[in-house]
Motif scaffolding. Structure first.
Motif, PDB file in Angstrom:
ATOM      1  N   ILE A 134      15.751  25.455 -44.415  1.00  0.00           N
ATOM      2  CA  ILE A 134      16.373  25.661 -43.251  1.00  0.00           C
ATOM      3  C   ILE A 134      18.339  25.271 -43.335  1.00  0.00           C
ATOM      4  O   ILE A 134      18.530  24.616 -44.880  1.00  0.00           O
ATOM      5  CB  ILE A 134      16.259  24.205 -42.094  1.00  0.00           C
ATOM      6  CG1 ILE A 134      14.927  23.925 -42.364  1.00  0.00           C
ATOM      7  CG2 ILE A 134      17.000  23.733 -41.038  1.00  0.00           C
ATOM      8  CD1 ILE A 134      14.723  22.585 -41.642  1.00  0.00           C
ATOM      9  N   VAL A 135      18.815  26.887 -42.369  1.00  0.00           N
ATOM     10  CA  VAL A 135      20.024  26.836 -43.057  1.00  0.00           C
ATOM     11  C   VAL A 135      20.819  26.985 -42.118  1.00  0.00           C
ATOM     12  O   VAL A 135      20.497  27.190 -40.853  1.00  0.00           O
ATOM     13  CB  VAL A 135      20.082  28.300 -42.960  1.00  0.00           C
ATOM     14  CG1 VAL A 135      21.847  29.107 -43.942  1.00  0.00           C
ATOM     15  CG2 VAL A 135      18.745  28.782 -44.383  1.00  0.00           C
ATOM     16  N   PRO A 136      22.003  26.296 -42.248  1.00  0.00           N
ATOM     17  CA  PRO A 136      23.376  25.951 -41.101  1.00  0.00           C
ATOM     18  C   PRO A 136      23.775  27.393 -40.954  1.00  0.00           C
ATOM     19  O   PRO A 136      23.964  28.962 -41.959  1.00  0.00           O
ATOM     20  CB  PRO A 136      24.255  24.946 -41.754  1.00  0.00           C
ATOM     21  CG  PRO A 136      24.302  25.220 -43.653  1.00  0.00           C
ATOM     22  CD  PRO A 136      22.264  25.917 -43.347  1.00  0.00           C
ATOM     23  N   SER A 163      20.626  29.475 -38.522  1.00  0.00           N
ATOM     24  CA  SER A 163      20.824  28.592 -37.820  1.00  0.00           C
ATOM     25  C   SER A 163      20.818  29.584 -36.663  1.00  0.00           C
ATOM     26  O   SER A 163      21.123  30.344 -36.702  1.00  0.00           O
ATOM     27  CB  SER A 163      22.169  28.066 -37.846  1.00  0.00           C
ATOM     28  OG  SER A 163      22.526  27.671 -37.097  1.00  0.00           O
ATOM     29  N   GLU A 164      20.659  28.777 -35.241  1.00  0.00           N
ATOM     30  CA  GLU A 164      20.957  29.534 -34.132  1.00  0.00           C
ATOM     31  C   GLU A 164      22.210  29.558 -33.841  1.00  0.00           C
ATOM     32  O   GLU A 164      22.203  30.393 -32.431  1.00  0.00           O
ATOM     33  CB  GLU A 164      20.239  28.736 -32.738  1.00  0.00           C
ATOM     34  CG  GLU A 164      20.610  27.430 -32.679  1.00  0.00           C
ATOM     35  CD  GLU A 164      20.298  25.959 -33.211  1.00  0.00           C
ATOM     36  OE1 GLU A 164      19.527  26.581 -34.345  1.00  0.00           O
ATOM     37  OE2 GLU A 164      19.793  24.871 -33.333  1.00  0.00           O
ATOM     38  N   PHE A 165      23.093  29.384 -34.129  1.00  0.00           N
ATOM     39  CA  PHE A 165      25.035  29.752 -33.873  1.00  0.00           C
ATOM     40  C   PHE A 165      25.008  30.773 -34.432  1.00  0.00           C
ATOM     41  O   PHE A 165      26.461  31.501 -34.647  1.00  0.00           O
ATOM     42  CB  PHE A 165      25.628  28.298 -34.395  1.00  0.00           C
ATOM     43  CG  PHE A 165      25.274  27.421 -33.435  1.00  0.00           C
ATOM     44  CD1 PHE A 165      25.833  27.340 -32.360  1.00  0.00           C
ATOM     45  CD2 PHE A 165      25.192  26.183 -34.733  1.00  0.00           C
ATOM     46  CE1 PHE A 165      26.222  26.141 -32.058  1.00  0.00           C
ATOM     47  CE2 PHE A 165      24.596  25.134 -33.194  1.00  0.00           C
ATOM     48  CZ  PHE A 165      25.210  25.234 -32.293  1.00  0.00           C
ATOM     49  N   LEU A 208      13.900  22.403 -48.449  1.00  0.00           N
ATOM     50  CA  LEU A 208      15.649  22.652 -48.694  1.00  0.00           C
ATOM     51  C   LEU A 208      15.924  22.519 -46.996  1.00  0.00           C
ATOM     52  O   LEU A 208      16.313  22.995 -46.508  1.00  0.00           O
ATOM     53  CB  LEU A 208      16.101  23.686 -49.463  1.00  0.00           C
ATOM     54  CG  LEU A 208      18.018  23.696 -49.484  1.00  0.00           C
ATOM     55  CD1 LEU A 208      17.976  22.661 -49.938  1.00  0.00           C
ATOM     56  CD2 LEU A 208      17.862  25.334 -50.311  1.00  0.00           C
ATOM     57  N   TYR A 209      16.943  21.756 -46.523  1.00  0.00           N
ATOM     58  CA  TYR A 209      17.783  21.506 -45.459  1.00  0.00           C
ATOM     59  C   TYR A 209      19.212  21.613 -45.840  1.00  0.00           C
ATOM     60  O   TYR A 209      19.838  20.551 -46.441  1.00  0.00           O
ATOM     61  CB  TYR A 209      17.330  20.408 -44.885  1.00  0.00           C
ATOM     62  CG  TYR A 209      18.103  20.557 -43.620  1.00  0.00           C
ATOM     63  CD1 TYR A 209      17.901  21.182 -42.433  1.00  0.00           C
ATOM     64  CD2 TYR A 209      19.194  19.578 -43.514  1.00  0.00           C
ATOM     65  CE1 TYR A 209      18.998  20.649 -41.431  1.00  0.00           C
ATOM     66  CE2 TYR A 209      20.639  18.774 -42.493  1.00  0.00           C
ATOM     67  CZ  TYR A 209      20.128  19.956 -41.504  1.00  0.00           C
ATOM     68  OH  TYR A 209      20.746  19.465 -40.733  1.00  0.00           O
ATOM     69  N   THR A 210      19.690  22.348 -45.110  1.00  0.00           N
ATOM     70  CA  THR A 210      21.505  22.132 -45.611  1.00  0.00           C
ATOM     71  C   THR A 210      21.975  22.194 -43.520  1.00  0.00           C
ATOM     72  O   THR A 210      21.923  22.643 -43.338  1.00  0.00           O
ATOM     73  CB  THR A 210      22.068  23.858 -46.086  1.00  0.00           C
ATOM     74  OG1 THR A 210      21.400  23.152 -47.294  1.00  0.00           O
ATOM     75  CG2 THR A 210      23.321  23.350 -45.837  1.00  0.00           C
ATOM     76  N   GLU A 363      34.605  11.095 -38.182  1.00  0.00           N
ATOM     77  CA  GLU A 363      33.780  11.924 -38.614  1.00  0.00           C
ATOM     78  C   GLU A 363      33.690  13.424 -39.785  1.00  0.00           C
ATOM     79  O   GLU A 363      35.451  13.212 -39.919  1.00  0.00           O
ATOM     80  CB  GLU A 363      33.740  12.619 -36.897  1.00  0.00           C
ATOM     81  CG  GLU A 363      33.387  11.705 -36.141  1.00  0.00           C
ATOM     82  CD  GLU A 363      33.285  13.042 -34.691  1.00  0.00           C
ATOM     83  OE1 GLU A 363      34.116  14.203 -34.618  1.00  0.00           O
ATOM     84  OE2 GLU A 363      33.517  12.077 -33.434  1.00  0.00           O
ATOM     85  N   GLU A 364      33.230  14.126 -39.582  1.00  0.00           N
ATOM     86  CA  GLU A 364      33.754  15.222 -40.721  1.00  0.00           C
ATOM     87  C   GLU A 364      34.483  15.694 -39.630  1.00  0.00           C
ATOM     88  O   GLU A 364      34.036  16.336 -38.820  1.00  0.00           O
ATOM     89  CB  GLU A 364      32.232  15.697 -41.596  1.00  0.00           C
ATOM     90  CG  GLU A 364      32.771  16.954 -42.092  1.00  0.00           C
ATOM     91  CD  GLU A 364      30.749  17.532 -42.580  1.00  0.00           C
ATOM     92  OE1 GLU A 364      30.315  17.324 -42.126  1.00  0.00           O
ATOM     93  OE2 GLU A 364      30.813  18.783 -43.115  1.00  0.00           O
ATOM     94  N   ILE A 365      35.655  16.758 -39.613  1.00  0.00           N
ATOM     95  CA  ILE A 365      36.259  17.696 -39.682  1.00  0.00           C
ATOM     96  C   ILE A 365      35.485  18.193 -39.572  1.00  0.00           C
ATOM     97  O   ILE A 365      35.646  19.328 -38.333  1.00  0.00           O
ATOM     98  CB  ILE A 365      38.218  17.093 -39.869  1.00  0.00           C
ATOM     99  CG1 ILE A 365      38.395  15.810 -39.450  1.00  0.00           C
ATOM    100  CG2 ILE A 365      38.731  17.917 -38.876  1.00  0.00           C
ATOM    101  CD1 ILE A 365      40.009  15.621 -40.175  1.00  0.00           C
TER     102      ILE A 365
END
Ligand code: NAD
Length: 486
Positions: A134-136, A163-165, A208-210, A363-365
């Motif tokens: 699963i990819v970002p 990713s859907e983005f 694997l998930y990123t 938060e992560e920026i």
């Protein structure tokens, strides 16, 4: 009819039904499992050939890859696309090809000859089977194809969910994989959140998930139902610590330069920077000097990557607004920098001495904002980092080896780099991954090969052993124990 003959499913948001894509996923998964059962141990030549095809696929679609990235990101520097998304995985594949024969060899282990005679023992790396990825959105090719190199090297079959983005990149990946591989070996499924959830629920031999830690939790929960082993490559806040005396032009160039990679949208980018209090002004002027010298008009140039979506751009603007409203000093690094809503390019800003409860410190920026946190004492800086979650990457600057060793020793992180940032993620030889909230497991290099292999311990009985001492009746065992203990 092949699973690829069906109409490709459309992308969608969480509310869109992904029924066709889910049906396709299930069909591809079943087909890969059957193919794996029919061929469980591909030999070296076959694995090398698969990796070679992967390299050819990337090199043969270099221009399309660049175009797809520009489409999804609004603007994406072509040389960066080539360097990171094409040549990066190709170098990784070359590294694996040169070493695969050695990695596949059984690794002999010691045996106690007094107890086991001439027995032999070894670790055998077996393919795990069917592996999901699963990819970002931030590195759509590097994070799909990169780990696939070690997955295929280990003899697995792979299904990828982009990713859907990044719909253009996902469509291209799907198309080029379909042209290169049988779907029973490598396949790409595209869709929205329903597909993503269905993907994590399958009984993978490894998953694997990123992506973000929040979704990582959901992935692990879904995987737990099948006891599926997971590798979680997550994010978080990676600090750069400039030790006293290290605020030099070269070091500040490294910190700000790293922010220009993907405009901060990188898991191992510098999230915040700790600077000796007396050197903060110098840090700011060196940061401005970097932009003036190296990247003038950065945010209007082709070198600036667009923020992935309107929503992400709004989030970054909100982070800056909150810091401004709470009286933080915001330093834009470009005198004429401005947000371009059409391409979503955004200039880089420093936020000086931000309050600890601001969202930029919580938060992560994941964008072009860099909090600069002053410190008075090095151990105070180390304590600040340790008060947060364990980072994916830690960057330490300085010339004093004892100080560097002290900082590295006092902070636990997934990876680290000294006098540079993010380089630990670019080496095919270096295990890459997080710890704690930044993830678990490793890919890249031999650790990646082992992560996606079943490391089976095998013992072969020889002659002259005392194995029967373990069986009842235990007269022989008693004699052996007495001899051992004296
Ligand atoms: P994300 O978690 O929103 O999405 C990543 C992937 O997960 C996408 O493919 C998405 O479709 C899928 N997904 C989303 N919700 C899901 C669910 N409920 N079940 C199953 N799958 C789901 O992450 P993102 O915004 O795409 O990426 C940004 C994050 O990724 C940042 O935190 C960044 O630090 C991290 N990241 C980490 C690494 C690394 O190697 N450690 C690399 C790149 C990015």
């Amino acid at each position: 009819m092949s699973i690829l003959d069906k109409a490709p499913p459309s992308f969608g948001s969480a509310s869109t039904s992904d029924e066709a894509a889910i049906a396709e996923l299930h069909a591809a998964f079943a087909a890969q499992r059957a193919a794996f059962h029919a061929d469980r141990q591909p030999d070296l030549a076959e694995r090398k050939s698969r990796i070679g095809k992967l390299m050819g696929m990337l090199l043969g679609h270099r221009e399309q890859i660049s175009a797809a990235l520009s489409q999804d990101f609004g603007c994406h520097p072509v040389p960066a696309s080539d360097l990171i998304e094409v040549l990066g995985p190709v170098a990784r594949a070359n590294y694996v090809l040169e070493r695969l024969e050695e990695w596949m060899r059984p690794s002999p282990r010691d045996v106690d000859a007094a107890m086991l005679g001439t027995a032999q023992a070894y670790i055998q790396s077996q393919p795990k089977g069917v592996v999901g990825n699963i990819v970002p959105w931030n590195f759509p090719f590097d994070l799909s194809v990169g780990p696939m190199i070690e997955m295929l090297a280990a003899g697995n079959r792979v299904i990828v969910k982009p990713s859907e983005f990044t719909p253009a990149c996902a469509a291209l990946l799907r198309e080029m994989v379909a042209k290169t591989f049988e779907p029973t070996l490598v396949h790409v499924v595209v869709g929205g959140l329903d597909l993503a959830r269905a993907f994590s629920e399958l009984r993978w031999d490894h998953l694997l998930y990123t992506g973000s830690p929040n979704v990582g939790r959901q992935i692990m929960q879904a995987a737990a139902r099948n006891l599926t082993p997971v590798t979680l490559e997550l994010g978080g806040k990676c600090p750069a610590l400039l030790t006293p005396g290290s605020v030099t032009a070269a070091n500040v160039d490294s910190v700000i330069g790293t922010k220009t990679v993907k405009n901060g949208q990188m898991c191992i980018s510098v999230d915040y920077c700790l600077v000796p209090r007396a050197d903060v002004d110098h840090f700011v002027s060196l940061s401005k000097a970097f932009m003036a010298r190296v990247a003038e008009n950065y945010s209007q140039s082709e070198d600036c990557t667009g923020i992935i979506s309107e929503r992400h751009l709004d989030r970054l603007c909100d982070l800056l607004d909150e810091a401004r409203d709470r009286a933080s000093t915001i330093v834009p690094l470009e005198p004429n920098g401005a947000i371009d809503r059409q391409t979503r390019r955004m200039p880089i800003s420093l936020v000086i001495d931000p309050k600890a409860d601001l969202r930029i410190m919580q938060e992560e920026i994941f964008g072009p904002i860099l909090p600069v946190v002053p410190y008075d004492d090095l151990n105070e800086a180390v304590a600040m980092i340790n008060a947060s979650e364990r980072p994916l990457g830690l960057y330490v600057f300085g010339d004093d080896q004892a100080t560097i060793a002290h900082v590295l020793g006092q902070i636990t992180s997934g990876g680290a780099a000294v006098n540079t940032c993010a380089l630990q993620g670019a080496l095919p030889s270096l295990a890459f991954g997080g710890v704690g909230m930044s993830g678990m497991g490793r890919h890249h290099g031999i650790e990646g090969f082992r992560e996606f292999s079943n490391q089976r311990g095998v013992v072969v009985r020889g002659e002259g052993d005392h194995i029967d001492a373990f069986f009842a009746p235990y007269g022989k065992a008693a004699a052996l124990v007495q001899a051992a203990l004296g």
